[in-house]
Design a protein around this motif. Structure first.
Motif, PDB file in Angstrom:
ATOM      1  N   LEU A   7       0.887  -1.273   0.071  1.00  0.00           N
ATOM      2  CA  LEU A   7       0.042  -0.090  -0.026  1.00  0.00           C
ATOM      3  C   LEU A   7       0.839   1.402   0.004  1.00  0.00           C
ATOM      4  O   LEU A   7       2.005   1.467   0.376  1.00  0.00           O
ATOM      5  N   TYR A   8       0.265   2.398  -0.313  1.00  0.00           N
ATOM      6  CA  TYR A   8       1.174   3.734  -0.460  1.00  0.00           C
ATOM      7  C   TYR A   8       0.305   4.484   0.246  1.00  0.00           C
ATOM      8  O   TYR A   8      -0.856   4.991  -0.066  1.00  0.00           O
ATOM      9  N   PHE A   9       0.912   5.251   1.129  1.00  0.00           N
ATOM     10  CA  PHE A   9       0.483   6.204   2.064  1.00  0.00           C
ATOM     11  C   PHE A   9       1.395   7.559   2.032  1.00  0.00           C
ATOM     12  O   PHE A   9       2.557   7.370   1.235  1.00  0.00           O
ATOM     13  N   ALA A  10       0.967   8.866   2.525  1.00  0.00           N
ATOM     14  CA  ALA A  10       1.780   9.950   2.499  1.00  0.00           C
ATOM     15  C   ALA A  10       2.882   9.927   3.275  1.00  0.00           C
ATOM     16  O   ALA A  10       2.957   9.358   4.388  1.00  0.00           O
ATOM     17  N   SER A  11       3.976  10.685   2.828  1.00  0.00           N
ATOM     18  CA  SER A  11       5.098  10.897   3.678  1.00  0.00           C
ATOM     19  C   SER A  11       4.785  12.113   4.766  1.00  0.00           C
ATOM     20  O   SER A  11       3.762  12.663   4.552  1.00  0.00           O
TER      21      SER A  11
ATOM     22  N   LYS B 213     -11.342  -4.079  -3.484  1.00  0.00           N
ATOM     23  CA  LYS B 213     -12.123  -3.591  -2.370  1.00  0.00           C
ATOM     24  C   LYS B 213     -11.227  -3.610  -1.003  1.00  0.00           C
ATOM     25  O   LYS B 213     -11.174  -2.525  -0.326  1.00  0.00           O
ATOM     26  N   LEU B 214     -10.665  -4.685  -0.853  1.00  0.00           N
ATOM     27  CA  LEU B 214      -9.846  -4.807   0.369  1.00  0.00           C
ATOM     28  C   LEU B 214      -8.665  -3.857   0.333  1.00  0.00           C
ATOM     29  O   LEU B 214      -8.504  -3.219   1.569  1.00  0.00           O
ATOM     30  N   VAL B 215      -7.975  -3.511  -0.631  1.00  0.00           N
ATOM     31  CA  VAL B 215      -7.060  -2.327  -1.007  1.00  0.00           C
ATOM     32  C   VAL B 215      -7.668  -1.273  -0.456  1.00  0.00           C
ATOM     33  O   VAL B 215      -7.103  -0.396   0.389  1.00  0.00           O
ATOM     34  N   MET B 216      -8.780  -0.924  -0.843  1.00  0.00           N
ATOM     35  CA  MET B 216      -9.343   0.336  -0.891  1.00  0.00           C
ATOM     36  C   MET B 216      -9.847   0.670   0.637  1.00  0.00           C
ATOM     37  O   MET B 216      -9.735   1.489   1.264  1.00  0.00           O
ATOM     38  N   GLU B 217     -10.241  -0.782   1.181  1.00  0.00           N
ATOM     39  CA  GLU B 217     -10.659  -0.494   2.611  1.00  0.00           C
ATOM     40  C   GLU B 217      -9.618  -0.173   3.565  1.00  0.00           C
ATOM     41  O   GLU B 217      -9.692   0.791   4.389  1.00  0.00           O
ATOM     42  N   LYS B 218      -8.421  -0.510   3.276  1.00  0.00           N
ATOM     43  CA  LYS B 218      -7.193  -0.362   4.035  1.00  0.00           C
ATOM     44  C   LYS B 218      -6.694   1.004   4.036  1.00  0.00           C
ATOM     45  O   LYS B 218      -6.104   1.651   4.860  1.00  0.00           O
ATOM     46  N   LEU B 219      -6.904   1.444   2.578  1.00  0.00           N
ATOM     47  CA  LEU B 219      -6.410   2.889   2.445  1.00  0.00           C
ATOM     48  C   LEU B 219      -7.089   3.769   3.010  1.00  0.00           C
ATOM     49  O   LEU B 219      -6.910   4.949   3.643  1.00  0.00           O
TER      50      LEU B 219
ATOM     51  N   SER C 251     -18.512   1.392  -4.848  1.00  0.00           N
ATOM     52  CA  SER C 251     -18.296  -0.045  -5.432  1.00  0.00           C
ATOM     53  C   SER C 251     -16.832   0.017  -6.223  1.00  0.00           C
ATOM     54  O   SER C 251     -15.987   1.208  -6.292  1.00  0.00           O
ATOM     55  N   VAL C 252     -16.352  -1.152  -6.330  1.00  0.00           N
ATOM     56  CA  VAL C 252     -14.984  -1.456  -6.996  1.00  0.00           C
ATOM     57  C   VAL C 252     -15.017  -2.755  -7.731  1.00  0.00           C
ATOM     58  O   VAL C 252     -15.429  -3.747  -7.462  1.00  0.00           O
ATOM     59  N   ASN C 253     -14.799  -2.380  -9.101  1.00  0.00           N
ATOM     60  CA  ASN C 253     -14.925  -3.332 -10.345  1.00  0.00           C
ATOM     61  C   ASN C 253     -13.830  -3.070 -11.166  1.00  0.00           C
ATOM     62  O   ASN C 253     -13.065  -2.189 -11.291  1.00  0.00           O
ATOM     63  N   VAL C 254     -13.348  -4.381 -11.766  1.00  0.00           N
ATOM     64  CA  VAL C 254     -12.129  -4.416 -12.654  1.00  0.00           C
ATOM     65  C   VAL C 254     -12.743  -5.096 -13.901  1.00  0.00           C
ATOM     66  O   VAL C 254     -13.611  -5.943 -14.136  1.00  0.00           O
ATOM     67  N   LYS C 255     -12.215  -4.286 -15.017  1.00  0.00           N
ATOM     68  CA  LYS C 255     -12.719  -4.845 -16.342  1.00  0.00           C
ATOM     69  C   LYS C 255     -11.605  -4.295 -17.397  1.00  0.00           C
ATOM     70  O   LYS C 255     -11.342  -3.286 -17.408  1.00  0.00           O
ATOM     71  N   ASP C 256     -11.093  -5.377 -18.055  1.00  0.00           N
ATOM     72  CA  ASP C 256     -10.120  -5.324 -18.925  1.00  0.00           C
ATOM     73  C   ASP C 256      -8.793  -4.627 -18.622  1.00  0.00           C
ATOM     74  O   ASP C 256      -8.176  -3.790 -19.010  1.00  0.00           O
ATOM     75  N   GLY C 257      -8.389  -4.991 -17.238  1.00  0.00           N
ATOM     76  CA  GLY C 257      -7.319  -4.242 -16.806  1.00  0.00           C
ATOM     77  C   GLY C 257      -7.481  -2.942 -15.938  1.00  0.00           C
ATOM     78  O   GLY C 257      -6.603  -2.279 -15.347  1.00  0.00           O
ATOM     79  N   THR C 258      -8.680  -2.446 -16.311  1.00  0.00           N
ATOM     80  CA  THR C 258      -8.940  -1.164 -15.695  1.00  0.00           C
ATOM     81  C   THR C 258      -9.830  -1.329 -14.438  1.00  0.00           C
ATOM     82  O   THR C 258     -11.023  -1.967 -14.326  1.00  0.00           O
ATOM     83  N   CYS C 259      -9.352  -0.773 -13.010  1.00  0.00           N
ATOM     84  CA  CYS C 259     -10.164  -0.880 -11.955  1.00  0.00           C
ATOM     85  C   CYS C 259     -11.228   0.434 -11.682  1.00  0.00           C
ATOM     86  O   CYS C 259     -10.514   1.690 -11.793  1.00  0.00           O
ATOM     87  N   TYR C 260     -12.359   0.214 -11.546  1.00  0.00           N
ATOM     88  CA  TYR C 260     -13.320   1.399 -11.582  1.00  0.00           C
ATOM     89  C   TYR C 260     -13.776   1.427 -10.145  1.00  0.00           C
ATOM     90  O   TYR C 260     -14.246   0.477  -9.390  1.00  0.00           O
TER      91      TYR C 260
ATOM     92  N   LEU D 119      -3.470   0.054  -6.098  1.00  0.00           N
ATOM     93  CA  LEU D 119      -4.307  -0.958  -6.761  1.00  0.00           C
ATOM     94  C   LEU D 119      -3.643  -1.712  -7.910  1.00  0.00           C
ATOM     95  O   LEU D 119      -3.608  -2.729  -8.139  1.00  0.00           O
ATOM     96  N   VAL D 120      -2.667  -0.864  -8.487  1.00  0.00           N
ATOM     97  CA  VAL D 120      -1.721  -1.323  -9.593  1.00  0.00           C
ATOM     98  C   VAL D 120      -0.941  -2.477  -9.181  1.00  0.00           C
ATOM     99  O   VAL D 120      -0.308  -3.254 -10.090  1.00  0.00           O
ATOM    100  N   GLU D 121      -0.885  -2.446  -7.835  1.00  0.00           N
ATOM    101  CA  GLU D 121       0.132  -3.508  -7.486  1.00  0.00           C
ATOM    102  C   GLU D 121      -0.503  -4.985  -7.532  1.00  0.00           C
ATOM    103  O   GLU D 121       0.247  -5.912  -7.597  1.00  0.00           O
ATOM    104  N   LEU D 122      -1.919  -5.059  -7.858  1.00  0.00           N
ATOM    105  CA  LEU D 122      -2.557  -6.151  -7.924  1.00  0.00           C
ATOM    106  C   LEU D 122      -2.240  -6.569  -9.254  1.00  0.00           C
ATOM    107  O   LEU D 122      -2.171  -5.969 -10.084  1.00  0.00           O
TER     108      LEU D 122
END
Length: 316
Positions: free
Chosen positions: A182-186, A210-216, A237-246, A273-276
């Motif tokens: 995960l990535y947070f602020a300095s 969704k787990l990533v978003m909950e942790k962020l 909502s969090v959905n993935v289609k064709d490599g794009t996470c909405y 999210l792109v780490e997934l």
């Protein structure tokens, strides 16, 4: 003469002891079953609430033959019908391969008919059984050559026996473990810092996105990094289609209580999210709308990709 008698006596005692040891050893093998390596075969109980185990003895050390034997055991219907075999006809294994400790199992389209807890239990039974084979450390499922995905469309990924948590009743809960980056602020709020989390336990009924978003939204665990998202934000909502996470968020996302740059918040979400493995880009919306700006200087009409320029060295 007396000496010879004593010698004969000791010899007879030695023979008797050796014979007794031999008989004990032989009896021990019979009592414990035939010679060989004992494996545990995991099945689903009839109530579909947990997995049960049965012992199986293999007399071979050949890895391919062991696989075939365990596969057969997972496919044979129990005589007393007191449990369900994972591969007894409902789903079919069409192929498999082993590469550097990763066993990939390919199923036909029928695997997608499995749902909810039953699918998790079937998967747990198969993974726990096959990871006992020497050289098999992890297992991946594919369906007709494509990665297995969960109900939300997220890739299930590579599994080990440790992915499936047991409680005291030997039930498999709908929980798994995952490593997250995960990535947070300095401290200055103008850059991102990586925070690695190991063995995060999560309910496998939700997607990893969704787990990533909950942790962020919940914020960092380390005291050396700082939150990036208003904690009042709701994940619509969090959905993935064709490599794009909405990612669709509530209106609270637009207000920022922290001293954090706009881009830091946007790329906190994007880079995490792109780490997934199934996410390449991120589209952020607020209550379904993208025709607005985040804090007046970042248009949400954009589709965001990983930004490495905004990173500073990771916290050890």
């Amino acid at each position: 003469m007396e000496k010879n008698l004593k010698g004969g006596y000791y010899f007879r005692c030695y023979v008797a002891i050796a014979l007794a040891l031999f008989l004990c050893t032989a009896c021990g093998h019979r009592a414990g079953g035939q010679d060989g390596v004992v494996y545990k075969i995991y099945y689903v109980n009839n109530d579909e609430t947990k997995i049960v185990e049965r012992e199986y003895v293999s007399e071979t050390s050949d890895r391919a033959l062991i696989f075939d034997e365990l596969l057969e055991q997972l496919s044979v219907i129990a005589e007393r019908m007191d449990y369900q075999t994972p591969l007894s006809g409902e789903i079919s294994l069409t192929g498999h391969s082993l590469d550097k400790g990763l066993l990939t199992l390919d199923f036909d389209e029928s695997y997608k008919t499995l749902r909810g807890t039953r699918e998790i239990l079937v998967r747990a039974s198969i993974v726990r059984t096959f990871t006992q084979i020497p050289g098999v450390e992890r297992v991946a499922f594919t369906v007709k050559g494509e990665q297995l995905t969960d109900a939300s469309g997220a890739a299930v990924g590579v599994m080990s026996a440790d992915n499936f948590i047991e409680n005291a009743g030997n039930e498999i809960n709908a929980y798994e473990k995952v490593d997250l980056k995960l990535y947070f602020a300095s401290e200055t709020g103008d850059s991102l810092v990586e925070e690695n989390r190991r063995n995060v336990v999560y309910n496998s009924n939700i997607s990893l996105e969704k787990l990533v978003m909950e942790k962020l939204v919940a914020g960092p665990e380390s005291s050396d990094v700082y939150p990036t998202i208003n904690p009042a934000t709701k994940i619509v909502s969090v959905n993935v289609k064709d490599g794009t996470c909405y990612v669709d968020l509530s209106s609270e996302f637009l207000s920022q209580p922290y001293n954090v740059a706009s881009e830091v918040t946007i790329y906190s979400i994007t880079n995490s999210l792109v780490e997934l493995p199934n996410v390449n880009r991120v589209q952020i919306s607020v209550n379904g709308a993208t025709n607005l700006s985040y804090r007046e200087n970042v248009s949400l009409n954009n589709v965001f990709e990983r930004n490495l320029d905004i990173l500073v060295p990771a916290i050890p």
